[in-house]
Design a protein around this motif. Structure first.
Motif, short mmCIF file in Angstrom:
data_model
loop_
_atom_site.label_atom_id
_atom_site.label_comp_id
_atom_site.label_asym_id
_atom_site.label_seq_id
_atom_site.Cartn_x
_atom_site.Cartn_y
_atom_site.Cartn_z
N MET A 28 0.83 -1.19 0.00
CA MET A 28 0.00 0.00 0.00
C MET A 28 0.87 1.25 0.00
SD MET A 28 -3.13 0.67 -0.21
CE MET A 28 -3.80 2.30 -0.48
N PRO A 29 0.58 2.24 -0.84
CA PRO A 29 1.39 3.47 -0.85
C PRO A 29 1.27 4.22 0.46
CG PRO A 29 -0.61 3.77 -2.13
CD PRO A 29 -0.53 2.31 -1.80
N SER A 30 2.29 5.02 0.76
CA SER A 30 2.28 5.81 1.98
C SER A 30 1.21 6.89 1.90
CB SER A 30 3.65 6.46 2.18
OG SER A 30 3.61 7.37 3.26
N GLU A 31 0.60 7.18 3.05
CA GLU A 31 -0.44 8.22 3.07
C GLU A 31 0.15 9.58 2.74
OE1 GLU A 31 -4.07 9.77 5.97
OE2 GLU A 31 -2.61 8.31 6.68
N GLY A 32 1.40 9.81 3.11
CA GLY A 32 2.07 11.06 2.76
C GLY A 32 1.54 12.27 3.51
N THR A 33 2.00 13.42 3.08
CA THR A 33 1.62 14.67 3.74
C THR A 33 1.06 15.71 2.76
OG1 THR A 33 3.90 15.48 3.50
CG2 THR A 33 3.34 14.39 5.56
N ALA B 117 -7.71 7.15 -2.74
CA ALA B 117 -8.27 6.53 -3.94
C ALA B 117 -7.77 5.10 -4.09
CB ALA B 117 -7.92 7.36 -5.16
N ALA B 118 -6.50 4.87 -3.78
CA ALA B 118 -5.93 3.53 -3.89
C ALA B 118 -6.58 2.58 -2.88
CB ALA B 118 -4.42 3.58 -3.68
N GLN B 119 -6.83 3.06 -1.68
CA GLN B 119 -7.47 2.24 -0.66
C GLN B 119 -8.89 1.86 -1.08
OE1 GLN B 119 -5.86 0.63 1.48
NE2 GLN B 119 -5.69 1.69 3.43
N ASN B 120 -9.62 2.81 -1.62
CA ASN B 120 -10.99 2.53 -2.07
C ASN B 120 -11.00 1.51 -3.20
OD1 ASN B 120 -12.13 4.31 -0.22
ND2 ASN B 120 -12.07 6.04 -1.64
N LYS B 121 -10.08 1.66 -4.14
CA LYS B 121 -10.01 0.71 -5.25
C LYS B 121 -9.61 -0.67 -4.75
CE LYS B 121 -8.00 -0.13 -9.79
NZ LYS B 121 -7.04 0.33 -10.82
N ALA B 122 -8.63 -0.72 -3.85
CA ALA B 122 -8.18 -1.99 -3.28
C ALA B 122 -9.31 -2.69 -2.53
CB ALA B 122 -6.99 -1.75 -2.35
N ASN C 74 -7.67 -5.55 8.74
CA ASN C 74 -8.57 -5.43 9.88
C ASN C 74 -10.02 -5.30 9.42
OD1 ASN C 74 -6.34 -5.51 11.54
ND2 ASN C 74 -6.19 -3.29 11.74
N TYR C 75 -10.21 -4.59 8.32
CA TYR C 75 -11.56 -4.43 7.78
C TYR C 75 -12.10 -5.77 7.27
CZ TYR C 75 -15.22 -3.22 4.40
OH TYR C 75 -16.39 -3.17 3.68
N LEU D 164 -2.50 -10.59 3.18
CA LEU D 164 -2.99 -9.20 3.12
C LEU D 164 -2.46 -8.39 4.30
CD1 LEU D 164 -4.80 -6.99 1.93
CD2 LEU D 164 -6.71 -7.96 3.23
N LYS D 165 -2.39 -9.00 5.47
CA LYS D 165 -1.95 -8.29 6.66
C LYS D 165 -0.52 -7.79 6.52
CE LYS D 165 -1.74 -8.78 11.69
NZ LYS D 165 -1.97 -9.68 12.85
N GLU D 166 0.30 -8.53 5.79
CA GLU D 166 1.70 -8.15 5.63
C GLU D 166 1.86 -6.88 4.79
OE1 GLU D 166 3.56 -11.52 3.92
OE2 GLU D 166 3.38 -12.77 5.71
N LYS D 167 0.88 -6.61 3.91
CA LYS D 167 1.01 -5.48 2.99
C LYS D 167 0.06 -4.33 3.32
CE LYS D 167 4.11 -7.42 0.40
NZ LYS D 167 3.86 -7.82 -0.98
N ASN D 168 -1.08 -4.64 3.95
CA ASN D 168 -2.08 -3.60 4.18
C ASN D 168 -2.86 -3.90 5.46
OD1 ASN D 168 -4.19 -1.70 3.98
ND2 ASN D 168 -4.13 -1.75 1.76
#
Length: 206
Positions: free
Chosen positions: A86-91, A101-106, A156-157, A147-151
């Protein structure tokens, strides 16, 4: 006796400073305030437009390029499921928009993946309670753990969502199993009845 020096006037006279009207000052101040406020609004609108454009660009990029998982060769002629990091949330505005957007698509992609796997487990064990439970456990140990290892957020969801999704299938598998067991018992009883075994048992008991 020293002679006293006499100074003659040059004929220059300072003009009186005109009176500044208080009303004029208030109007000027009010006008400057309104102008400043308007400039702030224009600047805010401009920044908002830039931010909206940036978010849209990031969302389109994530929608186009990001994949939650892919199938890779396992080196033995088969395939293995590999989740994407998963990409970093960033600032920055762009980074945060891309992450969201990536989280929603995933989430949509993984939801479809789990539904497919649960359905396959059901189709292979429609009346086999033990087999279905074992297949579900394999999905938990394999897919959910990977999945837990990457996201962690989506793990958890889906850990809760997965448990809820298998309940209807578990009920159906158990119902099918119970129906078959009942049919077997009924068939055995009818076989005994037709052979006269039941009548002999009742007669002997009497």
């Amino acid at each position: 006796m020293a002679e006293r020096i006499k100074y003659k006037s040059l004929g220059v006279r300072l003009q009186n400073i005109p009176n500044v009207q208080q009303t004029g000052l208030k109007e000027a101040a009010h006008g400057m305030y309104n102008l400043s406020k308007r400039l702030d609004q224009v600047a805010a609108f401009g920044w908002q437009a830039i931010e909206t454009k940036t978010k849209l660009k990031a969302s389109e990029k994530a929608e186009k390029d990001y994949k939650a998982y892919e199938l890779q060769s396992d080196g033995m002629g088969g395939e293995k499921l590999v989740f994407s990091q998963m990409p970093s949330e960033g600032t920055t505005v762009y980074e945060k928009a891309y992450y969201s957007a990536a989280q929603n698509k995933a989430k949509l992609q993984i939801k479809s993946l789990f539904e497919k796997k649960i359905y396959e487990a059901y189709r292979s064990n429609m009346s086999n309670v033990t087999g279905f439970n074992a297949a579900v456990q394999d999905i938990k140990d394999g897919t959910l753990t990977a999945l837990k290892e990457k996201n962690v957020v989506l793990h958890n969801y889906f850990q809760y969502d997965f448990e809820q999704s298998i309940i209807p299938y578990q009920k159906t598998v158990y119902t099918n199993w119970a129906a078959i067991e009942n049919d077997v018992e009924t068939s055995i009883f009818l076989g005994y009845a037709e052979s006269g075994h039941v009548a002999n048992v009742v007669k002997h008991a009497a």
